[in-house]
Design an enzyme around this catalytic site. Structure first.
Site, PDB file in Angstrom:
ATOM      1  CD  GLU A 170      -2.403  -7.704   3.047  1.00 24.41           C
ATOM      2  OE1 GLU A 170      -2.027  -6.551   2.753  1.00 24.41           O
ATOM      3  OE2 GLU A 170      -3.183  -7.954   3.979  1.00 24.41           O
ATOM      4  CD  GLU A 203       1.311  -5.453   5.703  1.00 20.53           C
ATOM      5  OE1 GLU A 203       2.168  -6.300   6.039  1.00 20.53           O
ATOM      6  OE2 GLU A 203       0.620  -5.563   4.675  1.00 20.53           O
ATOM      7  CB  ALA A 205      -0.882  -0.005   1.244  1.00 18.47           C
TER       8      ALA A 205
END
Ligand code: 3HC
Ligand code: NAI
Length: 702
Positions: A107, A127, A63
């Site tokens: 992911e 993360e 992300a």
């Protein structure tokens, strides 16, 4: 179609490619592009199978961290629903991975039905290091693929695993061999799967691996116990464990909702803000405005270290660990034997813990040569001096090095307090002189304060900053002053702690407050570990020049006068039992401190934990403000990196300057002003602190 995500049809197989350098981050535009490309491939009857891949150096770095906490929040689609849609498709979807697949990138691959990886690929869910957790299905799909124990290890450590291990674990399905292009292999496989009408395998539908952990909550309890020491103070590792447990106890969709809610809570937390700050600070630190990225550097193929004591030995190990041959110079064969003996013992300890092979140890030791002749240093590209902290001695050595070393060689000093410019003045090449301040133990601690002298050239600076990286350190460029950035701030903190002892606190109370704040240990336990005698000697040398109008605490000196030098003498600020490093409060020290208060006429009072925190930490921030104003650190975030990597400042607080912003600079200024009124000059608020407070700004606004 978006420029950031392209799609091409290869004879019935749609290849969707992320094209968002440098890391193919999954920001809003990429998510939208991916959704559009996916929708088009999913609904196009001419497309029978899909391949998802990344262009450039990697598959995907996850992300876009910059979007977290953004107002207004970044728009839809969000990653979880996108990956669910990919997984739900009946046409086969194959991930073609190279470089890295991290976080949301990993992911994305887990949402595909098959994962092929190029050799050298690394995958992981880092993360947790950002104070969050995998929030796009990672905590739910990963345990279903690789089982609970392996998923706990992977997700809670945040570590990357190489392709071979990812294959064994079951994260990826195949590592393509030899020269085969991973995208070509993925296209061929996707087509074959479509041709054969093979049913797709969805990670969300797997159960056998998590079934093994069902009804066994003790797995999670034991894991939490095991991680407790490393995870102390951090929220995210525990949230990761809870979500992996949810994967076992809840149906997939519910587990995903649990994961999402937890992710959103963590993203908004101060801890995650701090850890994201640390991520960017770590990358920012390498950027030096007047030493651009393309500044030519000198190759460092061989090195030399002068002095093989506590620091020199560790510094030599850093070179050997990085595969750089290093020559160690000492005054005598006896000193060499002693230093080399300690190096050998250090390596052997790592081998016995199973963290290094005997073969690797032998190779590393083989890279370390020794000498008592300066002439043997003529070939070194860089020399790091680590002898006693005496200006006269250092200048003499630099003068000699200047004559024996090749003209191009960089001459660096590991001094912790001395003026690098004065050291440089002993040479004919001040532009090649620089400070490289390692932290003890030098083979372990990741920080290097690289001290730029007035004449250090851009090439010297660029070479040393690059060298820091090569030997696995984080180099922070700082300016010349007493104690440089880290220790100068440390003095400000320790000084107040000592005053608090005279006013009513005890070492164990102060240690506990700062340990609970998140420091690896309090200042007194730390002093006992490092040894108290060196500081005592320095203080005695400086006694004549100490400003008499400023308060001075004698407690530390009095303790040394008793022959208590810390752990090595079995007693210091605390006492120690043989073979045990646990500090034990010592009534003798309490008596001593009380007697000093009495002799000084300071009435002892109750000192609260909050006062200890403020009295120690606010002056630390205040000193950081002075350092910034004097231009000795380039930016507040560099100071944060110094403290996180040099002193173990809790990463979840982002470093002292970021933490100050969380508290509010105005609040710190107000307290400092009050403390200044109450306790005098040492606590005068820095002009920069005042200015920021008056303007309602923080260090992050600089
Ligand atoms: N988001 C935003 N920016 C990122 C980024 C990310 N995920 N990853 C890297 N960057 C930026 C860096 O800040 C740097 O910017 P700069 O040039 O302006 O300083 C630039 O990209 C290049 O990064 P590096 O210098 O780190 O490049 P390297 O080649 O050395 O390393 C990497 C590449 C291994 C991918 C490394 O950048 C990295 O570890 N990135 C972060 C990976 C990560 O933590 N991913 C998880 C994100 S959170 C997530 O995915 C949530 C999901 O679960 C929902
Ligand atoms: P040390 O006393 O452990 O080692 C110094 C070594 O230098 C000894 O082995 C000695 O034999 C050798 N030496 C002395 N004169 C020499 C000469 N003329 N030529 C070659 N070698 C000579 O000292 P330590 O702790 O390793 O400190 C070295 C330097 O590192 C000092 O400048 C110190 O300020 C700095 N430093 C120390 C830190 C620490 O925690 N100990 C941390 C950061 C920097």
């Amino acid at each position: 179609m978006s420029d950031l995500v392209t799609i091409s049809n290869r004879d019935g197989v749609a290849v969707i490619t992320l094209q968002n350098p440098p890391v193919n981050g999954l920001g809003f535009a990429v998510r939208s592009g991916l959704q559009a490309a996916f929708d088009s491939a999913a609904t196009d009857d001419a497309v029978r199978a899909l391949v998802i891949t990344g262009s450039g150096r990697m598959f995907c770095g996850g992300a876009d961290i910059r979007e977290f906490g953004q107002t207004p929040p970044a728009g839809t689609p969000h990653l979880p629903s996108l990956f669910d849609a990919i997984e739900a498709l009946d046409k086969p979807v194959v991930a073609a991975i190279h470089g890295v697949a991290l976080g949301g990138g990993c992911e994305l691959a887990l949402g595909c039905h098959v994962r092929l990886a190029a050799p050298g690929t690394r995958v992981g869910l880092p993360e947790v290091t950002l104070g969050i957790l995998p929030g796009a299905g990672g905590t739910q799909r990963m345990p279903r693929l690789i089982g609970v124990p392996a998923a706990l290890d992977l997700i809670v450590s945040g570590k990357m695993v190489p392709a071979s291990k990812a294959l064994t674990l079951g994260i990826i399905d195949e590592v393509v061999e030899g020269d085969v292009d991973v995208v070509e292999a993925a296209v061929a496989l996707a087509r074959q799967m479509a041709d054969e009408n093979r049913p797709v395998r969805r990670a969300s539908a797997l159960d056998d691996k998590i079934a093994e952990a069902r009804g066994k909550p003790e797995i999670f309890e034991q894991f939490k116990k095991k991680m407790a020491r490393r995870a102390r103070g951090f929220e995210a590792p525990y949230a990761c464990v809870a979500c992996i447990e949810a994967a076992v106890t809840q149906p997939f969709a519910e587990g995903l909702a649990t994961e999402r809610a937890t992710f959103q809570r963590l993203v908004a937390s101060d801890q995650s803000k701090a850890q994201r700050h640390a991520f960017f600070a770590e990358r920012q630190v390498a950027k030096i405005p007047d030493v651009p990225k393309d500044t030519p550097t000198l190759p460092i193929d061989t090195a030399a270290v002068i002095g093989c004591g506590t620091m020199g030995g560790g510094i030599a190990m850093n070179f050997a660990n990085a595969g750089i041959p290093v020559t160690v110079f000492e005054v005598s064969q006896e000193a060499i034997n002693k230093g080399l003996g300690i190096i050998t013992k250090n390596y052997a300890a790592t081998v016995s813990k199973g963290r290094l092979s005997q073969e690797a140890m032998d190779t590393r030791l083989g890279l370390i040569s020794t000498t008592v002749n300066y002439e043997d240093l003529g070939n070194a590209d860089v020399v790091i001096e680590a002898v006693f902290e005496e200006m006269g001695l250092k200048k003499k050595i630099f003068g000699t090095l200047d004559t024996v070393c090749k003209p191009d060689a960089i001459l660096a000093s590991n001094t912790s307090t001395l003026d690098v410019d004065e050291i440089a003045s002993a040479t004919s090449r001040p532009e090649k002189v620089i400070g490289t301040h390692f932290f003890s133990p030098a083979n372990v601690m990741k920080l290097m304060e690289n001290v730029r002298g007035a004449q250090s050239s851009p090439q010297t600076i660029a070479t040393i900053m690059k060298l820091s990286k090569t030997i696995g350190k984080i180099g922070v460029l700082v300016g010349v002053c007493d104690g440089f950035v880290g220790n100068r701030m440390l003095y400000a903190y320790r000084r107040q702690a000592d005053f608090l002892l005279e006013e009513g606190a005890l070492p164990q109370q102060i240690d506990k407050v700062l340990y609970d704040f998140g420091m690896p240990m309090g200042p007194y336990a730390m002093g006992d570990l490092a040894g108290l005698d060196v500081g005592w000697l320095i203080r005695k040398e400086q006694a004549a020049t100490r400003p008499k109008h400023l308060r001075y605490s004698t407690v530390a000196d009095r303790i040394c006068e008793l022959g208590r030098f810390g752990q090595k003498t079995g007693a210091g600020w605390h006492r120690y039992e043989a073979g045990n490093r646990t500090p034990i409060p010592d009534p003798e020290i309490e008596q001593l401190i009380v007697s000093i208060s009495e002799a000084q006429g300071i009435p002892r009072r109750e000192v609260t934990d909050q006062e200890i925190l403020e009295r120690c930490m606010y002056p630390l921030v205040n000193e950081g403000a002075k350092i910034l104003e004097e231009g000795l650190a380039m930016r507040p975030s560099d100071i944060d990196i110094v403290w996180i990597y040099g002193y173990g400042f809790p990463r979840y607080r982002g470093g002292p300057m970021f933490w100050a912003d969380l508290i509010g600079v105005k609040q710190i200024y107000d307290v400092m002003s009050r403390l200044h009124d109450e306790h005098g000059d040492w606590l005068e608020p820095a002009p920069l602190l005042r200015r920021l407070a008056e303007q309602g700004k923080g260090f992050g606004d600089l």
